[in-house]
Design an enzyme around this catalytic site. Structure first.
Site: not given
Length: 158
Positions: A125, A143
Site C-alpha cells: 500500500d 483498492d
C-alpha cells in the site's frame, strides 16, 4: 449476428479494463518498492503522500495482527470474488454494460492484491490521503479499482 458482436465486445471490455488496471497496479507497486523505502513518506500534495507500507490484512488493516491464517483466508476470499464476478459477467444481460464494467474493475483489483498476497504474503500500500494530521487508511491502485467497481455497481442499481 449483432448479438454475437456484442458478446465479443463485452469480452474485450472486460479484458481491456482488467489488463489496464493490473498494469497500473503492478507497475505502481514496483515503482514504490524500488524508489521509496518501507515506512518512508514522500509528500506529493498538501493532502496526498506516498507512504510505503505492507498490509498483512484486508481493508483498513483488518486481520493484520493475526498469525498467518489470514493470508490464506483473504486469498480464498479474493479467488471467490474473482470467480463470482466472472460468472456474473458471463451470465449478464448484453445491455448491462455498466454492471460488466463494474465487475471488471472489481476483478482487476482482486487479482492485483491476490498477486501480492501470493508472492509476498502481504499487500503493498502507498496512497496516503490526509487532512492535516488525520490520515485515511493507506491503500493502492487495486483498492481504487475495487472501490470504483463498487461505486459503479451502486450507481447502476439506484
Amino acid at each position: 449476428m449483432k448479438n454475437r458482436h456484442f458478446k465479443k465486445s463485452k469480452k474485450w471490455i472486460c479484458v481491456t479494463i482488467i489488463i489496464f488496471m493490473l498494469i497500473l497496479d503492478i507497475s505502481s507497486k514496483y515503482w514504490i518498492t524500488k524508489y521509496i523505502q518501507l515506512y518512508e513518506t514522500k509528500k506529493i500534495f498538501s493532502i496526498l503522500n506516498l507512504f510505503h507500507i505492507h498490509n498483512y490484512g484486508a481493508a483498513f488493516s483488518l486481520l493484520s495482527q493475526q498469525r498467518g491464517w489470514e493470508i490464506w483466508f483473504l486469498s480464498i476470499v479474493s479467488i471467490l470474488t474473482i470467480l463470482i464476478a466472472t460468472r456474473i459477467i458471463i451470465k449478464s444481460n448484453n445491455k448491462e454494460i455498466k454492471k460488466i464494467i463494474a465487475y471488471s474493475f472489481i476483478i482487476a483489483g482482486a487479482i492485483g492484491n491476490l498477486i501480492n498476497r501470493i508472492i509476498y504474503g502481504f499487500v503493498i500500500d502507498f496512497i496516503d490521503l490526509h487532512i492535516h494530521n488525520w490520515h485515511f487508511a493507506t491503500f493502492n491502485i487495486a483498492d481504487c479499482s475495487i472501490f470504483l467497481g463498487i461505486i459503479i455497481l451502486v450507481r447502476t442499481n439506484y
